[in-house]
Design a protein around this motif. Structure first.
Motif, short mmCIF file in Angstrom:
data_model
loop_
_atom_site.label_atom_id
_atom_site.label_comp_id
_atom_site.label_asym_id
_atom_site.label_seq_id
_atom_site.Cartn_x
_atom_site.Cartn_y
_atom_site.Cartn_z
N ASN A 141 0.76 -1.25 0.00
CA ASN A 141 0.00 0.00 0.00
C ASN A 141 0.80 1.30 0.00
O ASN A 141 0.24 2.34 -0.32
CB ASN A 141 -0.95 0.03 1.21
N ILE A 190 1.90 9.47 -4.11
CA ILE A 190 0.93 9.68 -5.18
C ILE A 190 0.98 11.14 -5.63
O ILE A 190 0.75 12.05 -4.83
CB ILE A 190 -0.50 9.33 -4.70
N GLN A 224 -0.09 14.11 -3.19
CA GLN A 224 -1.48 14.08 -2.75
C GLN A 224 -1.69 13.40 -1.41
O GLN A 224 -2.80 13.43 -0.87
CB GLN A 224 -2.32 13.35 -3.81
N ASN A 225 -0.69 12.73 -0.89
CA ASN A 225 -0.94 11.95 0.33
C ASN A 225 0.14 12.16 1.39
O ASN A 225 0.74 11.21 1.87
CB ASN A 225 -1.09 10.46 -0.01
N PHE A 241 -0.18 10.17 7.28
CA PHE A 241 -0.25 8.73 7.52
C PHE A 241 -1.64 8.14 7.28
O PHE A 241 -1.82 6.94 7.41
CB PHE A 241 0.22 8.40 8.94
N LEU A 242 -2.63 8.98 6.95
CA LEU A 242 -3.92 8.40 6.57
C LEU A 242 -3.83 7.80 5.17
O LEU A 242 -4.21 6.64 4.97
CB LEU A 242 -5.01 9.48 6.62
N ASP A 243 -3.31 8.57 4.25
CA ASP A 243 -3.29 8.10 2.86
C ASP A 243 -1.92 7.63 2.40
O ASP A 243 -1.78 7.14 1.28
CB ASP A 243 -3.83 9.18 1.92
N ARG A 299 -0.06 4.77 3.47
CA ARG A 299 -0.49 3.69 4.36
C ARG A 299 0.62 2.72 4.74
O ARG A 299 0.92 1.80 3.99
CB ARG A 299 -1.62 2.90 3.70
N VAL A 300 1.21 2.94 5.91
CA VAL A 300 2.09 1.92 6.46
C VAL A 300 1.20 0.85 7.10
O VAL A 300 0.08 1.13 7.48
CB VAL A 300 3.07 2.50 7.50
N VAL A 345 -0.56 -1.42 9.76
CA VAL A 345 -0.83 -1.33 11.19
C VAL A 345 -0.74 -2.75 11.77
O VAL A 345 -0.73 -3.74 11.02
CB VAL A 345 -2.20 -0.69 11.48
N ALA A 346 -0.67 -2.85 13.09
CA ALA A 346 -0.42 -4.14 13.72
C ALA A 346 -1.44 -5.19 13.29
O ALA A 346 -1.09 -6.35 13.04
CB ALA A 346 -0.41 -3.99 15.24
N SER A 347 -2.69 -4.78 13.15
CA SER A 347 -3.72 -5.76 12.83
C SER A 347 -3.65 -6.23 11.38
O SER A 347 -4.36 -7.16 11.00
CB SER A 347 -5.11 -5.18 13.12
N ASP A 348 -2.81 -5.61 10.57
CA ASP A 348 -2.63 -6.07 9.18
C ASP A 348 -1.71 -7.28 9.10
O ASP A 348 -1.57 -7.86 8.02
CB ASP A 348 -1.99 -4.96 8.33
#
Lengths: 287, 745
Positions: free
Chosen positions: B656, B660, B668-669, B672-674, B676-677, B679-682
């Motif tokens: 991800n 961009i 455009q990004n 850290f919202l857009d 996308r590193v 996150v732990a739950s990934d």
């Protein structure tokens, strides 16, 4: 910037109405404070409403629940009866932000922010939720679906704000579900989303269905045809195909850094299908 | 320095999992990071940045900002020196633009004011008159002869004439007869790949506090991977002598290579010089993403030929990298690393760098290697699929080993690739069953590793404790590892040693914390410094015992008589020797200065299982295992942490993370919202298998471990996704819209 903590809803409405500059309302603050920090807005007036009567309460009303405008997502998630009746609405609210944000973020704030991707909005819309709005001229009730008017915009007049949202009563053989697509598993904004609310008869046949999709148009869309496609069915393949076709036809998204038109349209249909099956199972239906 | 010739050394401290020295400070919030210091009279600095991708600066009017009450200094590019050295000049121009802005976010001017609010207001009062210029952000577009030129006259002599002026670097490596090699192949696959620029994504934004007086003396406190590098960059940019600048590195909240340059320190010094007060600058996340180092973006062609039983007959790669708006040699490392895992008769890699209107590339773990190896390992995987071969067996068959002439020239010494591949093959992960829509990917990874200039001073304190002074900011647990090696060598417990990181005035020059060098090179210097101290302690004891120096040996933290001929003296402990040092000749210390070589290359193998959602393009990482040769794992927790962290950053790159750009050439990004590193739950738990094949170049066999782990994930994930999806992916990131499109056509 002036920070004011008025002692009544009326006083708050008057203050907001009379402010000549930029005014912002503080309930959960999870949007406003971020905008301040990011220097997106420099309000002249900040009106704090969280302490006013009923703002932090969930109360039973006519078989449903009235949720105060400053009730946090975490508080909704811990309310067993509310969660049992409107699991889709609660799961939508609980998807907003992180655990820390959840202790502050509110359903009313998520609605008024006017994001087409707001996670709590599609399920509120399919629930037929009604917002109670305080203004300088008194109180009025407005269906949630009529509040957002476009990205970052809502239909509230100057001086108006939401004090609570009513999630109406529903029968036991009814339920709802909300799903969103994000590239990660959390901490993200919906690229597309869908909520489905269903009522079943004793044979498991759908008697009423409401479908809403998010992030695929300037506002959350209530897709009437998609609901119609499900009524009278037990979510057989034809009904689901009708649902997906209706959702895809209703989508009017943009291509941006988060997703393309094609991707948003396709996934909105997929999410609506999956949410319908979840809502159906929750309502006690046997596929 | 050679590996100690002890057959089987029984380490007492090295190899254990001792408590990290910085843990309490970090979890209690006591650790002082870049933004955590203040000084009396301190001003707040703020930087104005270009809103354009490419524009000429016609004029800058700072009069209104200067007139604002509370504003104490305003600086622009002309307030910095113009160093003759091109590398220093690029840093200075990148800190404050002069004639042109080269990318969205390029710094243009800065203010120092008595409050942050006034600084913000002042920035808005600066009027910059820009003349917008055509821009280019794509590397392939930038190489076209008619592309907008980012900078003129920057091409190296190696670049053939007639190309776009954006092309600055051309390199070529390899050996053998390619044509003959491809002729022997049963199957040839040629594919083109693209990868997006990614950011190191460290949590702590760059921050500094700087002071420069009218006497020309300056102090900087900053968050960096190299205080000596900051000193050199600042001295050049300010036109002062290095001896007059004292740079102290703060605790660091992540670097990953991204803090190996300077962005704000020269600006803060320039503001301070004008204002006569200390100036603090703290970057916002938006500024970090817009103006500090992303990686290269790439476009690559790979062609590999293979016999039907899996032998690679020839391989060729052409790499086109863009390191942003400045010349850059990262493609050299990519071109050298691309085929390093293979023993090849015929191989050629060609590399190009082209400038684009993007921020200046800054190293990110193993710079240049992950993308090149992603492309190579993708083609190898596809060949295995096409020929029905086991991808691990094929890699084993073609693996580089001791004596292999590498694709980039040198002949390998002891390397752990075959052992690492065999460990992967024997691991239960490799044969675990897969379900529908699931796929398993595999990739080798390689990194050169580095040694470099290093100074260590080791002090024997009078209470028998040890102080180690070194000069490299600790980004991966090096303080613990260095203390452990000092304790091991001296024969004292780990908790008797404290390692601190010196400022630039307290210790000789050290290269930056990069190249996975610190545990290797500083560790090596620490061992030598300890040996020097031991020699001195033995000399002191010999004096006390009145015997020859050579008759005293050091064992288990004590000086002992070397044998019966040396007498029957009871052993003297380090503490006993330290306590009376004043009476035996004064304080005892050891030091060592070296330009360390023998870092020893490093290989890793990653296995990744994914599941794809055919309706949405979502990818789930189901299982992930990292196998890596660590030489000797000094502190296994940290080694595993490096392996896991690299894997996670690589997974983010694969799935991800991407810069961009819009049609307007603006990012455009920048958040850290857009951006996308993961996150732990990934992520699933990242399993690790450490192999220990001693590095002949280090007394304990240590190899650097910090960079290799980010190299294999790009291909491991892509190969897993390609197999799960049934379609070969050739572009990163494999974001859901891109993957869904590839699957549905």
């Amino acid at each position: 910037m002036r920070y004011v903590k008025p002692q009544s809803f009326e006083a708050a409405a008057t203050l907001l109405h009379e402010e000549a500059g930029i005014a912002r309302i503080l309930a959960g603050g999870t949007d406003v404070l971020v905008q301040l920090k990011a220097e997106m807005v420099e309000p002249d007036l900040m009106v704090d409403l969280k302490h006013l009567p009923g703002m932090r309460e969930i109360v039973a009303e006519d078989g449903g629940f009235r949720v105060g405008a400053a009730v946090s997502g975490a508080e909704m998630g811990e309310h067993a009866a509310l969660k049992a009746m409107w699991p889709g609405v609660v799961e939508g609210v609980e998807l907003i932000g992180s655990s820390q944000v959840q202790s502050r973020a509110t359903m009313a704030g998520n609605l008024c922010t006017g994001s087409p991707a707001g996670d709590s909005v599609p399920a509120m819309v399919t629930a037929g939720a009604v917002a109670r709005v305080q203004g300088p001229d008194g109180v009025r009730d407005v269906p949630v679906v009529d509040i957002p008017t476009g990205p970052g915009k809502n239909s509230l007049a100057k001086g108006e704000f939401i004090t609570s949202i009513l999630l109406p009563a529903r029968p036991d053989t009814a339920s709802d579900a909300y799903l969103r697509f994000i590239p990660r598993t959390e901490m993200d904004i919906a690229v597309s989303s869908a909520a489905v609310s269903l009522e079943l008869d004793s044979d498991g046949v759908v008697t009423a269905a409401h479908v809403a999709v998010g992030a695929v148009a300037p506002t959350v869309l209530l897709v009437q045809d998609a609901g119609v496609a499900l009524v009278g069915s037990k979510l057989d393949d034809a009904a689901i195909a009708g649902l997906v076709a209706a959702v895809e036809a209703a989508c009017n998204p943009i291509t941006d850094k988060r997703g393309t038109i094609e991707f948003r349209t396709k996934t909105a249909g997929v999410l609506a299908k999956r949410a319908a099956h979840i809502a159906y199972a929750r309502a006690g239906g046997q596929a | 320095m050679a590996f100690d010739a002890q057959a089987e050394r029984n380490f007492k401290v090295v190899g254990t999992r001792v408590t990290r020295p910085d843990g309490i400070d970090k979890v209690t919030g006591k650790a002082a990071y870049g933004a955590d210091v203040s000084a009396p009279g301190m001003l707040h600095g703020r930087i104005l940045r270009s809103p354009h991708a490419h524009a000429r600066i016609v004029s800058i009017d700072t009069s209104a900002a200067k007139a604002l009450t509370g504003v104490k200094a305003v600086v622009t590019g002309t307030d910095l020196a113009q160093p003759e050295d091109e590398a220093f000049a690029d840093v200075a121009i990148n800190c404050l633009a002069r004639d042109k802005v080269l990318y969205d976010g390029h710094a243009v001017a800065a203010v120092a004011a008595t409050s942050k609010a006034i600084a913000k207001q002042a920035i808005r009062l600066i009027k910059v008159n820009y003349e917008k210029l055509p821009h280019v952000t794509d590397v392939d577009e930038a190489m076209k002869p008619d592309a907008p030129v980012v900078q003129e006259g920057r091409a190296l002599e190696t670049v053939p004439a007639g190309m776009s002026q954006n092309v600055t670097t051309h390199c070529q490596f390899g050996h053998g007869d390619l044509e003959a090699g491809f002729a022997k192949a049963d199957k040839i696959i040629e594919r083109s790949f693209k990868t997006a620029a990614t950011h190191q994504g460290y949590i702590e934004p760059q921050a500094c506090m700087a002071s420069l007086g009218s006497d020309g003396r300056g102090e900087v406190w900053c968050c960096t991977q190299g205080q000596y590098m900051v000193r050199a960059n600042c001295a050049a940019a300010l036109g002062v002598e290095e001896s007059q600048l004292r740079i102290t590195a703060s605790e660091i909240g992540g670097g990953f290579g991204g803090k190996t340059s300077t962005f704000i320190e020269p600006v803060a010094l320039a503001l301070s010089r004008k204002a006569g007060k200390p100036v603090k600058i703290v970057m916002t996340r938006d500024e970090v993403l817009k103006a500090t180092g992303p990686t290269i973006s790439t476009s690559m062609d790979i062609k590999i030929g293979m016999t039907k039983d899996g032998r690679i007959t020839a391989a060729r790669g052409e790499l086109r990298y863009s390191g942003g708006a400045y010349p850059n040699a990262t493609v050299d490392m990519g071109a050298q690393a691309a085929f390093a895992a293979y023993d090849l008769e015929a191989v050629e890699t060609v590399g190009w760098n082209a400038m684009t209107n993007r921020p200046k590339e800054i190293p990110y773990r193993a710079p240049g290697a992950p993308t090149a190896i992603y492309a190579v390992e993708s083609v190898v995987d596809e060949l295995c699929q096409e020929l029905g071969l086991d991808p691990l067996d094929v890699r084993l068959m073609n693996a580089a080993r001791k004596g292999t002439r590498s694709s980039y020239g040198p002949t390998f010494n002891e390397i752990g690739l075959v052992a690492t591949l065999e460990a992967a093959k024997a691991h239960p992960h490799y044969t675990a069953p897969l379900g529908p829509n699931q796929g398993r990917g595999l990739s080798c990874g390689f990194w050169f590793n580095f040694g470099g200039n290093t100074c260590v001073s080791l002090n024997i304190n009078d209470d028998g404790t040890i102080g180690v002074v070194e000069g490299n900011p600790d980004i991966g647990g090096s303080r613990a590892s260095i203390s452990m090696m000092a304790a091991e060598e001296l024969g004292v417990p780990y908790d008797k040693v404290r390692t601190v990181i010196a400022d630039t005035s307290s210790l000789g020059f050290n290269d930056i914390t990069d190249g996975s060098r610190v545990t290797f090179a500083v560790g090596l210097a620490t061992i030598e410094a300890a040996r020097a101290a031991i020699k001195e302690m033995c000399r002191r004891v010999a004096k006390i015992w009145d015997i020859d120096e050579e008759a005293v040996i050091w064992e288990d933290g004590c000086a002992k008589p070397a044998g019966p001929n040396a007498g029957t003296h009871p052993p003297m402990t380090l503490a006993e020797i330290a306590a009376i040092a004043g009476k035996t000749g004064g304080p005892i210390a050891g030091h060592h200065e070296v330009n360390a070589d023998g870092a020893g290359v490093s290989f890793g193998v990653h296995l990744c299982d994914t599941e794809v959602d055919r309706e949405t393009g979502a990818v789930k990482i189901l299982r992930y295992t990292v196998f890596q040769d660590a030489g000797k794992a000094v502190h296994p927790d940290y080694v595993e942490g490096q392996m896991q962290g690299g894997a996670v950053q690589g997974i983010g790159w694969a799935l991800n993370e991407e810069y961009i750009y819009g049609e307007d050439g603006r990012l455009q990004n920048a958040g850290f919202l857009d951006y996308r590193v993961p996150v732990a739950s990934d992520l699933p738990p990242i399993e690790t298998v450490i192999l220990e094949i001693p590095n002949p170049g280090h007394p304990y066999g240590v190899r650097g471990v910090g960079e290799t782990p980010i190299v294999p994930p790009l291909a491991a994930v892509s190969n897993a996704v390609s197999r799960a999806a049934g379609v070969r992916m050739t572009e990163l990131p494999m974001s859901p819209p891109r993957l869904l499109k590839a699957m549905t056509g």
